[in-house]
Motif scaffolding. Structure first.
Motif, short mmCIF file in Angstrom:
data_model
loop_
_atom_site.label_atom_id
_atom_site.label_comp_id
_atom_site.label_asym_id
_atom_site.label_seq_id
_atom_site.Cartn_x
_atom_site.Cartn_y
_atom_site.Cartn_z
N ASP A 159 -5.25 3.65 -5.63
CA ASP A 159 -5.41 3.72 -4.22
C ASP A 159 -5.27 2.34 -3.62
O ASP A 159 -6.41 1.79 -3.12
CB ASP A 159 -6.70 4.40 -4.22
N ALA B 237 2.72 4.17 -1.51
CA ALA B 237 2.68 5.14 -2.74
C ALA B 237 4.00 5.06 -3.42
O ALA B 237 4.05 5.17 -4.82
CB ALA B 237 2.09 6.52 -2.45
N ALA C 282 -6.55 2.04 0.14
CA ALA C 282 -8.10 1.92 -0.03
C ALA C 282 -8.37 0.40 -0.33
O ALA C 282 -9.27 -0.29 -0.03
CB ALA C 282 -8.79 2.90 -0.72
N LEU D 214 -11.90 -1.02 -6.79
CA LEU D 214 -10.42 -0.25 -6.77
C LEU D 214 -9.47 -1.00 -7.55
O LEU D 214 -8.66 -0.37 -7.81
CB LEU D 214 -10.10 -0.46 -5.25
N GLN E 209 0.84 -1.16 -0.01
CA GLN E 209 0.15 0.05 0.01
C GLN E 209 0.89 1.34 0.03
O GLN E 209 0.34 2.55 0.44
CB GLN E 209 -1.00 0.09 1.25
#
Length: 266
Positions: free
Chosen positions: A157, A125, A160, A176, A123
């Motif tokens: 994302d 970035a 999320a 997603l 997760q």
């Protein structure tokens, strides 16, 4: 003079959530980190280790055993010394720093396993930025055991997406996961059946999601062996994935071969 430099994405996670509350202590696996890294160095490549916060990964204590080295005490001792003392394992950069330093200087990327990548890298970035770069450039991208879940960081994302998996909201996770750059790729990962054994014998509880489902929900074409913990490596385009700890040498061989091919045709 080295052939080229390979980026190793390490994890800083030391705890993973368990269903019903609490957590289990985790880290990276020693053999999964060192066996491919030493194979790269022995083949003439240099390596740079980077993690989300720039500190050295923690090795999962359960991986500190000669059993993960085929009972070879010398190989185990070499791995321990290398991870403890080698400059390549101690001169750690942040993921942001390697991005700012330019990703074109790397010929490939490798992500070791252990449960840790399923907490932070999948997760992160910056990990997503790095993986999208290697995907766009078609450069060898190798991930081992739980490491393949890190490619989910390439989602728009990813945080999320992971939250939806934990919530058990498969429909939201699938939404997603639309337009994932690795959708349709053949891949493997630590299997759901293998995870059940790890939960019972190592973690002391149930995870919120297994790695197979995490990749399949986003569109990965996941295949695993019928025999638990049998070596298995899947290569599809630039993506090289290994299923479990015993796949370390096979994944290392596949990665070196892919890098050598890429250099030969450059």
């Amino acid at each position: 003079m080295t052939k080229a430099t390979i980026l190793i994405l390490g994890s800083n996670a030391t705890q993973i959530e368990l269903r019903g509350g609490g957590s289990a202590t985790i880290g990276q696996y020693l053999n999964e980190t060192v066996v491919p890294t030493l194979a790269l160095i022995d083949a003439g490549y240099d390596v740079v280790l980077a993690t989300p916060n720039g500190t050295k990964p923690i090795i999962d204590a359960v991986s500190e055993t000669v059993d993960h080295f085929g009972g070879d005490q010398a190989a185990y001792d070499r791995a321990r010394r290398f991870f403890a003392d080698a400059p390549q394992m101690n001169d750690v950069q942040t993921l942001r720093a390697v991005i700012e330093g330019g990703l074109d200087r790397f010929a490939g990327v490798f992500v070791p396993g252990g449960h840790a990548p399923a907490v932070d890298l999948m997760q992160d970035a910056d990990a997503g930025t790095i993986l999208r770069h290697f995907h766009a450039a078609g450069k060898p991208t190798a991930l081992l055991c739980h490491g393949p879940v890190a490619i989910l960081a390439a989602l728009p994302d990813a945080a999320a997406y992971r939250a939806a998996l934990i919530a058990g909201d498969t429909a939201r996770a699938a939404a997603l996961g639309q337009d994932w750059i690795y959708a349709g790729y053949g891949m493997t990962v630590f299997s759901a059946n293998e995870e059940k054994i790890a939960e019972a014998q190592l973690l002391g509880g149930e995870l919120y999601f297994d790695m197979e489902r995490a990749l399949k929900t986003a569109g990965g074409e996941v295949s695993v062996t019928a025999t638990n913990f049998a070596p298995n490596v899947v290569v599809d385009r630039e993506l090289i994935t290994g299923q479990n700890p015993s796949s370390d040498h096979q994944l290392a061989t596949a990665l070196v071969e892919a890098l050598d091919r890429a250099l030969a045709t450059a």
